[in-house]
Design a protein around this motif. Structure first.
Motif, PDB file in Angstrom:
ATOM      1  N   UNK A  10       0.656  -1.140   0.101  1.00 19.24           N
ATOM      2  CA  UNK A  10       0.063   0.017  -0.144  1.00 19.24           C
ATOM      3  C   UNK A  10       0.860   1.069   0.130  1.00 19.24           C
ATOM      4  N   UNK A  11       0.510   2.018  -0.670  1.00 17.63           N
ATOM      5  CA  UNK A  11       1.601   3.906  -0.623  1.00 17.63           C
ATOM      6  C   UNK A  11      -0.408   4.561  -0.562  1.00 17.63           C
ATOM      7  N   UNK A  12       0.032   5.099   0.822  1.00 16.02           N
ATOM      8  CA  UNK A  12      -0.390   6.501   1.327  1.00 16.02           C
ATOM      9  C   UNK A  12       0.238   7.873   0.776  1.00 16.02           C
ATOM     10  N   UNK A  13      -0.206   8.341  -0.467  1.00 13.54           N
ATOM     11  CA  UNK A  13      -0.224   9.446  -0.466  1.00 13.54           C
ATOM     12  C   UNK A  13      -0.522  10.405  -0.614  1.00 13.54           C
ATOM     13  N   UNK A  14       0.080  11.496  -1.002  1.00 12.38           N
ATOM     14  CA  UNK A  14      -0.416  13.190  -1.276  1.00 12.38           C
ATOM     15  C   UNK A  14      -1.081  12.928   0.532  1.00 12.38           C
ATOM     16  N   UNK A  15       0.159  13.341   1.197  1.00  9.68           N
ATOM     17  CA  UNK A  15      -0.343  13.137   2.402  1.00  9.68           C
ATOM     18  C   UNK A  15      -0.109  14.501   2.761  1.00  9.68           C
ATOM     19  N   UNK A  16      -1.209  15.727   3.399  1.00  9.54           N
ATOM     20  CA  UNK A  16      -0.109  16.697   3.652  1.00  9.54           C
ATOM     21  C   UNK A  16       1.128  17.157   4.609  1.00  9.54           C
ATOM     22  N   UNK A  17       2.128  17.709   4.440  1.00  5.57           N
ATOM     23  CA  UNK A  17       3.196  17.681   4.877  1.00  5.57           C
ATOM     24  C   UNK A  17       3.401  18.226   6.642  1.00  5.57           C
ATOM     25  N   UNK A  18       4.124  17.663   6.887  1.00  7.61           N
ATOM     26  CA  UNK A  18       4.046  17.602   8.319  1.00  7.61           C
ATOM     27  C   UNK A  18       2.180  16.130   9.045  1.00  7.61           C
ATOM     28  N   UNK A  19       1.918  16.361   7.786  1.00 10.44           N
ATOM     29  CA  UNK A  19       0.533  15.068   8.661  1.00 10.44           C
ATOM     30  C   UNK A  19       1.037  14.086   8.596  1.00 10.44           C
ATOM     31  N   UNK A  23      -0.140  10.285  10.661  1.00 13.71           N
ATOM     32  CA  UNK A  23      -1.262   9.351  10.129  1.00 13.71           C
ATOM     33  C   UNK A  23      -0.861   7.950  10.769  1.00 13.71           C
ATOM     34  N   UNK A  24       0.256   7.953  10.659  1.00 10.96           N
ATOM     35  CA  UNK A  24       1.730   6.603  11.198  1.00 10.96           C
ATOM     36  C   UNK A  24       1.192   6.175  12.461  1.00 10.96           C
ATOM     37  N   UNK A  25       0.499   7.198  13.030  1.00  9.88           N
ATOM     38  CA  UNK A  25      -0.480   6.744  14.573  1.00  9.88           C
ATOM     39  C   UNK A  25      -0.725   6.470  14.574  1.00  9.88           C
ATOM     40  N   UNK A  26      -2.004   6.729  14.270  1.00  8.84           N
ATOM     41  CA  UNK A  26      -3.521   6.762  13.733  1.00  8.84           C
ATOM     42  C   UNK A  26      -3.929   5.266  13.489  1.00  8.84           C
ATOM     43  N   UNK A  27      -2.877   4.666  12.401  1.00 13.88           N
ATOM     44  CA  UNK A  27      -2.820   3.673  11.628  1.00 13.88           C
ATOM     45  C   UNK A  27      -2.055   2.479  12.422  1.00 13.88           C
ATOM     46  N   UNK A  28      -1.580   3.349  13.460  1.00 15.66           N
ATOM     47  CA  UNK A  28      -0.742   1.908  14.620  1.00 15.66           C
ATOM     48  C   UNK A  28       0.023   1.271  13.387  1.00 15.66           C
ATOM     49  N   UNK A  29       0.813   1.690  12.171  1.00 16.07           N
ATOM     50  CA  UNK A  29       2.341   1.179  11.865  1.00 16.07           C
ATOM     51  C   UNK A  29       2.792   1.102  11.904  1.00 16.07           C
ATOM     52  N   UNK A  57       3.631  -4.755   2.716  1.00 12.84           N
ATOM     53  CA  UNK A  57       2.936  -5.457   2.522  1.00 12.84           C
ATOM     54  C   UNK A  57       1.611  -5.495   2.779  1.00 12.84           C
ATOM     55  N   UNK A  58       0.459  -6.577   2.525  1.00 13.58           N
ATOM     56  CA  UNK A  58      -0.566  -6.612   1.582  1.00 13.58           C
ATOM     57  C   UNK A  58      -1.555  -6.832   2.661  1.00 13.58           C
ATOM     58  N   UNK A  59      -1.744  -5.715   3.528  1.00 18.79           N
ATOM     59  CA  UNK A  59      -2.659  -5.347   5.310  1.00 18.79           C
ATOM     60  C   UNK A  59      -3.888  -4.826   4.918  1.00 18.79           C
ATOM     61  N   UNK A  60      -4.601  -5.184   5.723  1.00 20.90           N
ATOM     62  CA  UNK A  60      -5.440  -4.410   6.206  1.00 20.90           C
ATOM     63  C   UNK A  60      -5.871  -3.086   6.331  1.00 20.90           C
ATOM     64  N   UNK A  61      -6.234  -2.143   6.552  1.00 22.61           N
ATOM     65  CA  UNK A  61      -6.658  -0.650   6.902  1.00 22.61           C
ATOM     66  C   UNK A  61      -7.884   0.092   7.122  1.00 22.61           C
ATOM     67  N   UNK A  62      -7.643   0.697   8.171  1.00 30.34           N
ATOM     68  CA  UNK A  62      -8.785   1.519   8.217  1.00 30.34           C
ATOM     69  C   UNK A  62      -9.185   2.833   8.131  1.00 30.34           C
ATOM     70  N   UNK A  63      -9.770   2.888   6.491  1.00 31.62           N
ATOM     71  CA  UNK A  63      -9.726   4.046   5.707  1.00 31.62           C
ATOM     72  C   UNK A  63     -10.502   5.269   6.405  1.00 31.62           C
ATOM     73  N   UNK A  64     -11.463   4.983   7.691  1.00 34.20           N
ATOM     74  CA  UNK A  64     -12.057   5.886   8.188  1.00 34.20           C
ATOM     75  C   UNK A  64     -10.745   6.688   9.184  1.00 34.20           C
ATOM     76  N   UNK A  65      -9.917   5.831   9.521  1.00 37.85           N
ATOM     77  CA  UNK A  65      -8.929   7.175  10.383  1.00 37.85           C
ATOM     78  C   UNK A  65      -8.300   7.956   9.147  1.00 37.85           C
ATOM     79  N   UNK A  66      -8.279   7.719   8.125  1.00 42.24           N
ATOM     80  CA  UNK A  66      -7.813   8.336   6.990  1.00 42.24           C
ATOM     81  C   UNK A  66      -8.615   9.302   6.421  1.00 42.24           C
ATOM     82  N   UNK A  67      -9.467   9.108   6.447  1.00 39.69           N
ATOM     83  CA  UNK A  67     -10.813  10.248   6.019  1.00 39.69           C
ATOM     84  C   UNK A  67     -11.132  11.035   6.931  1.00 39.69           C
TER      85      UNK A  67
END
Length: 137
Positions: A10-19, A23-29, A57-67
């Motif tokens: 998974x690639x999480x792209x276009x995260x606002x600079x500094x966030x 995002x890393x912490x809230x997703x529990x990465x 890795x192919x994992x499940x993510x909570x996209x609601x947290x990203x939203x």
């Protein structure tokens, strides 16, 4: 700096600079047992700078947290080095135990074991379901 492609992940792209760190912490990465890379302040044609997270890795993510924390992101699902799916997270209607109510008189501050639940209002503000306090991102 060279940023290698990933085969499956998974690639999480276009995260606002500094966030990116938030995002890393809230997703529990930090709990993952695979390669995870956080890139900060990369050049972006749209916004000037952006953060990116790559998960090898192919994992499940909570996209609601990203939203909630970074709705401007794009999540690319990669299989065999090819993007097979692009997801744009939507702000969730309910947030459960993602953020905490700051109101010292809220029941969640007084009683232990109560879930912190926030509801998205029509005006786009999250409010505690118990005391109606709003939360600032």
């Amino acid at each position: 700096m060279k940023i290698d492609a990933i085969k499956n992940g998974i690639v999480i792209d276009h995260i606002e600079a500094g966030k990116g760190r938030k995002v890393y912490e809230l997703l529990g990465l930090e709990e993952l047992n695979c390669t995870v890379a956080l890139f900060k302040n990369l050049p972006s044609k749209k916004t000037g700078k952006k953060d990116i997270i790559k998960i090898d890795a192919d994992i499940e993510l909570d996209f609601e947290v990203l939203g909630y924390i970074a709705p401007e992101t794009t999540v690319n699902i990669i299989k065999n080095e090819v993007i097979v799916s692009k997801i744009r997270p939507e702000p969730p209607k309910l947030l459960k135990n993602v953020i905490k109510c700051k109101n010292p008189r809220c029941i969640t501050s007084v009683e232990q074991g109560i879930d912190h639940i926030f509801k998205l209002t029509d005006s786009g503000v999250y409010r505690c379901i118990y005391c109606e306090s709003s939360i600032n991102k």
